[in-house]
Design a protein around this motif. Structure first.
Motif, PDB file in Angstrom:
ATOM      1  N   LEU A 114       0.827  -1.218   0.000  1.00  0.00           N
ATOM      2  CA  LEU A 114       0.000   0.000   0.000  1.00  0.00           C
ATOM      3  C   LEU A 114       0.859   1.265   0.000  1.00  0.00           C
ATOM      4  O   LEU A 114       0.674   2.126  -0.859  1.00  0.00           O
ATOM      5  N   PRO A 115       1.817   1.396   0.917  1.00  0.00           N
ATOM      6  CA  PRO A 115       2.672   2.590   0.877  1.00  0.00           C
ATOM      7  C   PRO A 115       3.464   2.720  -0.433  1.00  0.00           C
ATOM      8  O   PRO A 115       3.535   3.789  -1.012  1.00  0.00           O
ATOM      9  N   GLU A 116       4.033   1.617  -0.896  1.00  0.00           N
ATOM     10  CA  GLU A 116       4.824   1.688  -2.137  1.00  0.00           C
ATOM     11  C   GLU A 116       3.992   2.203  -3.301  1.00  0.00           C
ATOM     12  O   GLU A 116       4.500   2.854  -4.204  1.00  0.00           O
ATOM     13  N   ASN A 117       2.724   1.860  -3.275  1.00  0.00           N
ATOM     14  CA  ASN A 117       1.857   2.264  -4.379  1.00  0.00           C
ATOM     15  C   ASN A 117       1.068   3.533  -4.090  1.00  0.00           C
ATOM     16  O   ASN A 117       0.113   3.863  -4.790  1.00  0.00           O
ATOM     17  N   GLY A 118       1.474   4.231  -3.038  1.00  0.00           N
ATOM     18  CA  GLY A 118       0.946   5.574  -2.789  1.00  0.00           C
ATOM     19  C   GLY A 118      -0.422   5.658  -2.171  1.00  0.00           C
ATOM     20  O   GLY A 118      -1.091   6.688  -2.264  1.00  0.00           O
ATOM     21  N   GLY A 122       5.251  11.578  -6.894  1.00  0.00           N
ATOM     22  CA  GLY A 122       5.067  10.680  -8.042  1.00  0.00           C
ATOM     23  C   GLY A 122       4.470   9.333  -7.672  1.00  0.00           C
ATOM     24  O   GLY A 122       4.428   8.413  -8.481  1.00  0.00           O
ATOM     25  N   ARG A 123       4.072   9.192  -6.420  1.00  0.00           N
ATOM     26  CA  ARG A 123       3.585   7.917  -5.918  1.00  0.00           C
ATOM     27  C   ARG A 123       2.157   8.038  -5.377  1.00  0.00           C
ATOM     28  O   ARG A 123       1.341   7.130  -5.580  1.00  0.00           O
ATOM     29  N   ALA A 124       1.884   9.153  -4.694  1.00  0.00           N
ATOM     30  CA  ALA A 124       0.561   9.330  -4.069  1.00  0.00           C
ATOM     31  C   ALA A 124      -0.526   9.192  -5.132  1.00  0.00           C
ATOM     32  O   ALA A 124      -0.421   9.782  -6.212  1.00  0.00           O
ATOM     33  N   VAL A 125      -1.561   8.427  -4.824  1.00  0.00           N
ATOM     34  CA  VAL A 125      -2.595   8.178  -5.829  1.00  0.00           C
ATOM     35  C   VAL A 125      -3.590   9.328  -5.950  1.00  0.00           C
ATOM     36  O   VAL A 125      -4.382   9.374  -6.880  1.00  0.00           O
ATOM     37  N   GLU A 126      -3.554  10.251  -4.984  1.00  0.00           N
ATOM     38  CA  GLU A 126      -4.397  11.438  -5.106  1.00  0.00           C
ATOM     39  C   GLU A 126      -3.801  12.550  -4.256  1.00  0.00           C
ATOM     40  O   GLU A 126      -2.795  12.363  -3.579  1.00  0.00           O
ATOM     41  N   GLU A 127      -4.425  13.708  -4.306  1.00  0.00           N
ATOM     42  CA  GLU A 127      -3.915  14.825  -3.509  1.00  0.00           C
ATOM     43  C   GLU A 127      -4.159  14.551  -2.031  1.00  0.00           C
ATOM     44  O   GLU A 127      -5.079  13.807  -1.686  1.00  0.00           O
ATOM     45  N   TYR A 128      -3.321  15.144  -1.223  1.00  0.00           N
ATOM     46  CA  TYR A 128      -3.518  14.958   0.219  1.00  0.00           C
ATOM     47  C   TYR A 128      -3.192  16.245   0.959  1.00  0.00           C
ATOM     48  O   TYR A 128      -2.499  17.131   0.442  1.00  0.00           O
ATOM     49  N   GLU A 129      -3.726  16.318   2.162  1.00  0.00           N
ATOM     50  CA  GLU A 129      -3.571  17.498   2.999  1.00  0.00           C
ATOM     51  C   GLU A 129      -2.906  17.063   4.310  1.00  0.00           C
ATOM     52  O   GLU A 129      -3.542  16.373   5.118  1.00  0.00           O
ATOM     53  N   PRO A 130      -1.623  17.415   4.537  1.00  0.00           N
ATOM     54  CA  PRO A 130      -0.982  16.998   5.793  1.00  0.00           C
ATOM     55  C   PRO A 130      -1.714  17.562   7.008  1.00  0.00           C
ATOM     56  O   PRO A 130      -2.255  18.667   6.957  1.00  0.00           O
ATOM     57  N   VAL A 131      -1.735  16.801   8.066  1.00  0.00           N
ATOM     58  CA  VAL A 131      -2.444  17.187   9.286  1.00  0.00           C
ATOM     59  C   VAL A 131      -1.471  17.111  10.459  1.00  0.00           C
ATOM     60  O   VAL A 131      -0.714  16.149  10.576  1.00  0.00           O
ATOM     61  N   TYR A 132      -1.486  18.150  11.300  1.00  0.00           N
ATOM     62  CA  TYR A 132      -0.599  18.174  12.466  1.00  0.00           C
ATOM     63  C   TYR A 132      -1.414  18.455  13.723  1.00  0.00           C
ATOM     64  O   TYR A 132      -2.474  19.087  13.661  1.00  0.00           O
ATOM     65  N   ALA A 133      -0.878  18.047  14.848  1.00  0.00           N
ATOM     66  CA  ALA A 133      -1.565  18.310  16.120  1.00  0.00           C
ATOM     67  C   ALA A 133      -1.398  19.775  16.487  1.00  0.00           C
ATOM     68  O   ALA A 133      -0.381  20.402  16.149  1.00  0.00           O
ATOM     69  N   ASP A 134      -2.400  20.337  17.176  1.00  0.00           N
ATOM     70  CA  ASP A 134      -2.261  21.693  17.698  1.00  0.00           C
ATOM     71  C   ASP A 134      -1.310  21.666  18.888  1.00  0.00           C
ATOM     72  O   ASP A 134      -1.169  20.646  19.557  1.00  0.00           O
TER      73      ASP A 134
END
Ligand SMILES: CC(C)[C@H](C(=O)O)[C@@H](O)C(=O)O
Ligand code: SF4
Length: 413
Positions: A104-108, A237-249
């Motif tokens: 799963l990770p290798e394929n994004g 070049g691997r992620a299968v779609e756009e993503y939004e990083p999330v961080y703790a407050d």
């Protein structure tokens, strides 16, 4: 004031989600492997349903009993292949492609901020990429197949901070085992763990996967490393779609905090038959082993194989040593860069990418009374064969033990 998990569940449920609340969340990607898809599909069919919610969001790798070990397994594989074709599921990874948590990770599919659910307990591995990765049972998975959503209790979060530079031959696995030994096998039950500190940011992606992979071994619902440049580079070049990083407050609430002194950490070993039965390798050094196993979703990556090859180069193993790369691409790379040759020349056996003997399925189970030092994540009684004893360690400790035939401190061989 939210944790990473609260933020991911807020997005996935479309409402502000707080720890201990029950919510219905939309799942971004759903995984089942050859072991669990059988039951999930059976339960899906029982509901009288015809089509899955979204074939593109389902990923099915065959890894647990691969290549098929018995006629029964072959028949189950056959049936699932047919169902996958019927449903038009494009993300099917057949025998030899590798272990689900590597594939799963290798394929994004494991991306920051996403909710990735797998019908396998080590789905927490995806937290290495800032996702909320978690495991569910096969019946729950059939619900996801049907509707793309599932109820969750939003977990509380523990904060684990590891500080200091790791010494020679002290690896991510040692930090992981130390963490589990500290928190305890049930210390994080139904909680998420967030990992911080310079030791964690210094870990490679592979090392972070080792760490998050074992969050379930302290009862964790998820284990998450906040995404950074290493994560984004890996996903390029691997992620299968756009993503939004999330961080703790800054003022996120943690139910417990743990500090790990990584600078003074020795190579660690988990003794039979509990993962939190952890000690410094010196305490068990000299224990005779019958088999060494380097592989699994915990430590079967290229970096792990290379570390083992470094120790074994030009030498001969003293006991049978099984090396199973976590995926096809790792195996190809290990062949290309000479790692595979070094290991084979040293007398190791190379197996088909997959789970191998990790859960006692086949390809290297041990006999009653035998001892195996393994780079896996579980050493439960009977897991690799009834009456066997499993010690868990890092790939370098495992390789050092292969050389001597007894559990050995890699700094002394
Ligand atoms: C077979 C599967 C359900 C199981 C899991 O969920 O973890 C296996 O992968 C394991 O490691 O024991
Ligand atoms: S390698 Fe082992 S721990 Fe990982 S998914 Fe396979 S059986 Fe489970």
């Amino acid at each position: 004031m939210s944790t990473i998990s609260e933020k991911i569940f807020s997005r996935a449920s479309g409402k502000e989600a707080k720890a201990n609340e029950f919510i219905m969340a939309n799942v971004d990607y759903a995984m089942a492997h050859d072991g669990t898809s059988v039951l999930a599909v059976r339960s899906f069919k029982k509901m009288g349903l015809e089509k899955v919610w979204d074939p593109k969001r389902i990923v099915i790798p065959f890894d647990h009993l691969t290549p098929a070990n018995t006629e029964t397994t072959a028949a189950l594989h056959h049936d699932i292949r047919e169902w996958i074709a019927e449903q038009g599921i494009p993300n099917f990874f057949d025998v030899g492609e590798g272990i689900c948590h590597q594939v799963l990770p290798e394929n994004g599919f494991a991306m920051p901020g996403k909710l990735v659910v797998g019908a396998d307990s080590h789905s927490c591995t995806y937290g290495a990429f800032g996702a909320f990765g978690t495991g569910v049972g096969a019946t729950d998975m059939s619900e996801i197949f049907a509707a793309g959503k599932l109820w969750f209790k939003v977990p509380e979060t523990i904060k684990v901070t590891a500080r200091g530079k790791l010494g020679k031959h002290v690896l991510a696995k040692d930090v992981t085992l130390k963490t589990i030994g500290t928190v305890g096998a049930a210390g994080a039950t139904y909680k998420a763990a967030e990992f911080y500190g310079d030791t964690i940011t210094d870990l490679s992606i592979s090392g972070r996967m080792t760490l998050c992979n074992m969050a379930i071994e302290m009862g964790g619902k998820a284990g998450i490393v906040p995404p950074d440049k290493k994560t984004f580079d890996f996903l390029e070049g691997r992620a299968v779609e756009e993503y939004e990083p999330v961080y703790a407050d800054e003022d996120a609430e943690y139910c417990a905090e743990y500090d790990i002194d990584a600078a003074n950490l020795e190579p660690q070993v988990a003794r039979p038959h509990q993962v939190d039965n952890v000690c410094d390798v010196m305490e068990v050094a000299g224990t005779k082993v019958d088999q060494v196993f380097i592989g699994t979703c915990t430590n079967g990556r290229l970096e792990d194989l290379e570390i083992a090859a470094d120790i074994l180069k030009g030498e001969k193993v003293a006991v049978r040593t099984l090396v199973i790369p976590a995926s096809r691409s790792i195996m190809i790379e290990a062949i290309r860069n000479g790692t595979a040759e070094t290991l084979l020349e040293a007398g190791a056996t190379l197996g088909t990418p997959g789970c191998g003997p990790c859960l006692g399925g086949h390809m290297g189970v041990i006999a009653e009374g035998e001892v195996c030092i393994s780079t896996a994540n579980r050493n439960f009684r009977g897991r690799m064969g009834t009456g066997g004893q499993i010690y868990l360690a890092s790939p370098v400790t495992a390789a050092a033990s292969a050389l001597t035939g007894e559990i050995s401190d890699p700094r002394t061989v």
